[in-house]
Write a protein that holds these residues in place. Structure first.
Motif, PDB file in Angstrom:
ATOM      1  N   ASP A  91      -1.056  10.702   2.170  1.00 43.19           N
ATOM      2  CA  ASP A  91      -1.381   9.832   1.036  1.00 43.19           C
ATOM      3  C   ASP A  91      -0.183   9.736   0.087  1.00 43.19           C
ATOM      4  O   ASP A  91       0.152   8.659  -0.411  1.00 43.19           O
ATOM      5  N   GLU A  92       0.485  10.861  -0.148  1.00 42.52           N
ATOM      6  CA  GLU A  92       1.677  10.880  -1.016  1.00 42.52           C
ATOM      7  C   GLU A  92       2.780   9.971  -0.483  1.00 42.52           C
ATOM      8  O   GLU A  92       3.340   9.166  -1.231  1.00 42.52           O
ATOM      9  N   VAL A  93       3.111  10.092   0.796  1.00 45.25           N
ATOM     10  CA  VAL A  93       4.220   9.281   1.324  1.00 45.25           C
ATOM     11  C   VAL A  93       3.869   7.802   1.341  1.00 45.25           C
ATOM     12  O   VAL A  93       4.726   6.963   1.058  1.00 45.25           O
ATOM     13  N   MET A  94       2.629   7.472   1.645  1.00 43.67           N
ATOM     14  CA  MET A  94       2.246   6.062   1.641  1.00 43.67           C
ATOM     15  C   MET A  94       2.268   5.497   0.222  1.00 43.67           C
ATOM     16  O   MET A  94       2.803   4.412  -0.024  1.00 43.67           O
ATOM     17  N   GLY A  95       1.699   6.242  -0.711  1.00 42.91           N
ATOM     18  CA  GLY A  95       1.653   5.774  -2.094  1.00 42.91           C
ATOM     19  C   GLY A  95       3.032   5.610  -2.706  1.00 42.91           C
ATOM     20  O   GLY A  95       3.333   4.584  -3.334  1.00 42.91           O
ATOM     21  N   ARG A 146      -3.106  -9.218  -3.362  1.00 49.12           N
ATOM     22  CA  ARG A 146      -4.424  -8.597  -3.495  1.00 49.12           C
ATOM     23  C   ARG A 146      -4.639  -7.378  -2.613  1.00 49.12           C
ATOM     24  O   ARG A 146      -5.536  -6.584  -2.863  1.00 49.12           O
ATOM     25  N   VAL A 147      -3.856  -7.252  -1.561  1.00 48.26           N
ATOM     26  CA  VAL A 147      -4.038  -6.121  -0.646  1.00 48.26           C
ATOM     27  C   VAL A 147      -2.687  -5.720  -0.063  1.00 48.26           C
ATOM     28  O   VAL A 147      -1.809  -6.563   0.130  1.00 48.26           O
ATOM     29  N   ILE A 148      -2.538  -4.417   0.165  1.00 46.38           N
ATOM     30  CA  ILE A 148      -1.322  -3.888   0.789  1.00 46.38           C
ATOM     31  C   ILE A 148      -1.736  -2.977   1.945  1.00 46.38           C
ATOM     32  O   ILE A 148      -2.797  -2.362   1.930  1.00 46.38           O
ATOM     33  N   PHE A 149      -0.875  -2.930   2.951  1.00 48.36           N
ATOM     34  CA  PHE A 149      -1.099  -2.095   4.118  1.00 48.36           C
ATOM     35  C   PHE A 149       0.054  -1.104   4.201  1.00 48.36           C
ATOM     36  O   PHE A 149       1.226  -1.500   4.162  1.00 48.36           O
ATOM     37  N   LEU A 150      -0.294   0.166   4.295  1.00 48.62           N
ATOM     38  CA  LEU A 150       0.690   1.245   4.276  1.00 48.62           C
ATOM     39  C   LEU A 150       0.540   2.099   5.529  1.00 48.62           C
ATOM     40  O   LEU A 150      -0.526   2.142   6.143  1.00 48.62           O
ATOM     41  N   GLU A 151       1.611   2.811   5.856  1.00 52.07           N
ATOM     42  CA  GLU A 151       1.611   3.692   7.019  1.00 52.07           C
ATOM     43  C   GLU A 151       2.363   4.970   6.658  1.00 52.07           C
ATOM     44  O   GLU A 151       3.348   4.924   5.924  1.00 52.07           O
ATOM     45  N   GLY A 152       1.905   6.102   7.182  1.00 55.06           N
ATOM     46  CA  GLY A 152       2.576   7.374   6.943  1.00 55.06           C
ATOM     47  C   GLY A 152       2.663   8.206   8.203  1.00 55.06           C
ATOM     48  O   GLY A 152       1.811   8.101   9.091  1.00 55.06           O
ATOM     49  N   GLU A 153       3.696   9.033   8.275  1.00 60.85           N
ATOM     50  CA  GLU A 153       3.886   9.946   9.405  1.00 60.85           C
ATOM     51  C   GLU A 153       4.365  11.287   8.861  1.00 60.85           C
ATOM     52  O   GLU A 153       5.099  11.341   7.879  1.00 60.85           O
ATOM     53  N   LEU A 154       3.971  12.358   9.534  1.00 61.98           N
ATOM     54  CA  LEU A 154       4.368  13.711   9.154  1.00 61.98           C
ATOM     55  C   LEU A 154       4.993  14.386  10.364  1.00 61.98           C
ATOM     56  O   LEU A 154       4.424  14.367  11.463  1.00 61.98           O
ATOM     57  N   ARG A 193      -0.412  10.988  11.744  1.00 62.12           N
ATOM     58  CA  ARG A 193      -0.152   9.598  11.326  1.00 62.12           C
ATOM     59  C   ARG A 193      -1.305   9.132  10.458  1.00 62.12           C
ATOM     60  O   ARG A 193      -2.425   9.616  10.597  1.00 62.12           O
ATOM     61  N   SER A 194      -1.025   8.160   9.623  1.00 58.68           N
ATOM     62  CA  SER A 194      -2.083   7.596   8.797  1.00 58.68           C
ATOM     63  C   SER A 194      -1.783   6.143   8.488  1.00 58.68           C
ATOM     64  O   SER A 194      -0.633   5.696   8.549  1.00 58.68           O
ATOM     65  N   THR A 195      -2.840   5.428   8.158  1.00 59.39           N
ATOM     66  CA  THR A 195      -2.719   4.074   7.636  1.00 59.39           C
ATOM     67  C   THR A 195      -3.621   3.981   6.420  1.00 59.39           C
ATOM     68  O   THR A 195      -4.589   4.740   6.279  1.00 59.39           O
ATOM     69  N   SER A 196      -3.292   3.045   5.554  1.00 57.92           N
ATOM     70  CA  SER A 196      -4.099   2.826   4.365  1.00 57.92           C
ATOM     71  C   SER A 196      -4.152   1.344   4.046  1.00 57.92           C
ATOM     72  O   SER A 196      -3.156   0.637   4.185  1.00 57.92           O
ATOM     73  N   THR A 197      -5.303   0.915   3.618  1.00 52.57           N
ATOM     74  CA  THR A 197      -5.487  -0.395   3.026  1.00 52.57           C
ATOM     75  C   THR A 197      -5.729  -0.127   1.548  1.00 52.57           C
ATOM     76  O   THR A 197      -6.573   0.708   1.197  1.00 52.57           O
ATOM     77  N   ALA A 198      -4.979  -0.791   0.694  1.00 60.81           N
ATOM     78  CA  ALA A 198      -5.054  -0.509  -0.737  1.00 60.81           C
ATOM     79  C   ALA A 198      -4.893  -1.792  -1.539  1.00 60.81           C
ATOM     80  O   ALA A 198      -4.499  -2.824  -0.993  1.00 60.81           O
TER      81      ALA A 198
END
Length: 122
Positions: free
Chosen positions: A42-46, A89-97, A107-112
């Protein structure tokens, strides 16, 4: 969360952060508790979105999905977060550790939704 900034690639809208899990978040198996892994991602995506908007906006998560690929063991970790698509109105994010040897651990994805960044400078 034991986080340190390493770099931001403006062209790729990708941030790199280093993590070290506090001892209190290591399970008896020697791995990092799953909720903290989600927190790292969540930190890296944000922060990818924050840096991509010159610290003006912060994402407000609507949904986060995480996949644990290997146990995340105690020790140094490298996180990479990136903006995949950013709209008004919307952003798509991705993270990897990754571990210190470059193995992909999670891995992660986020819709925000983009929001004004609270607290100003970072």
């Amino acid at each position: 969360m034991g986080v340190a900034f390493e770099s931001f690639d403006a062209e790729r809208e990708e941030i790199t952060l280093r993590f070290r899990a506090p001892d209190s978040f290591i399970t008896p198996r020697g791995s990092v508790q799953g909720g903290l892994v989600a927190g790292f991602l969540d930190e890296v995506m944000g922060w990818a979105h924050v840096w991509a908007t010159d610290h003006v906006e912060a994402p407000l998560n609507l949904e986060i999905s995480m996949t644990l690929l290997r146990p995340v063991m105690a020790g140094p970790l490298l996180g990479k977060g990136r903006v995949i698509r950013r709209g008004r109105r919307v952003i798509f994010l991705e993270g990897e550790l990754f571990d210190s040897e470059g193995n992909l651990l999670a891995r992660s994805t986020s819709t925000a939704i983009p929001t004004p960044r609270p607290g100003g400078e970072g």
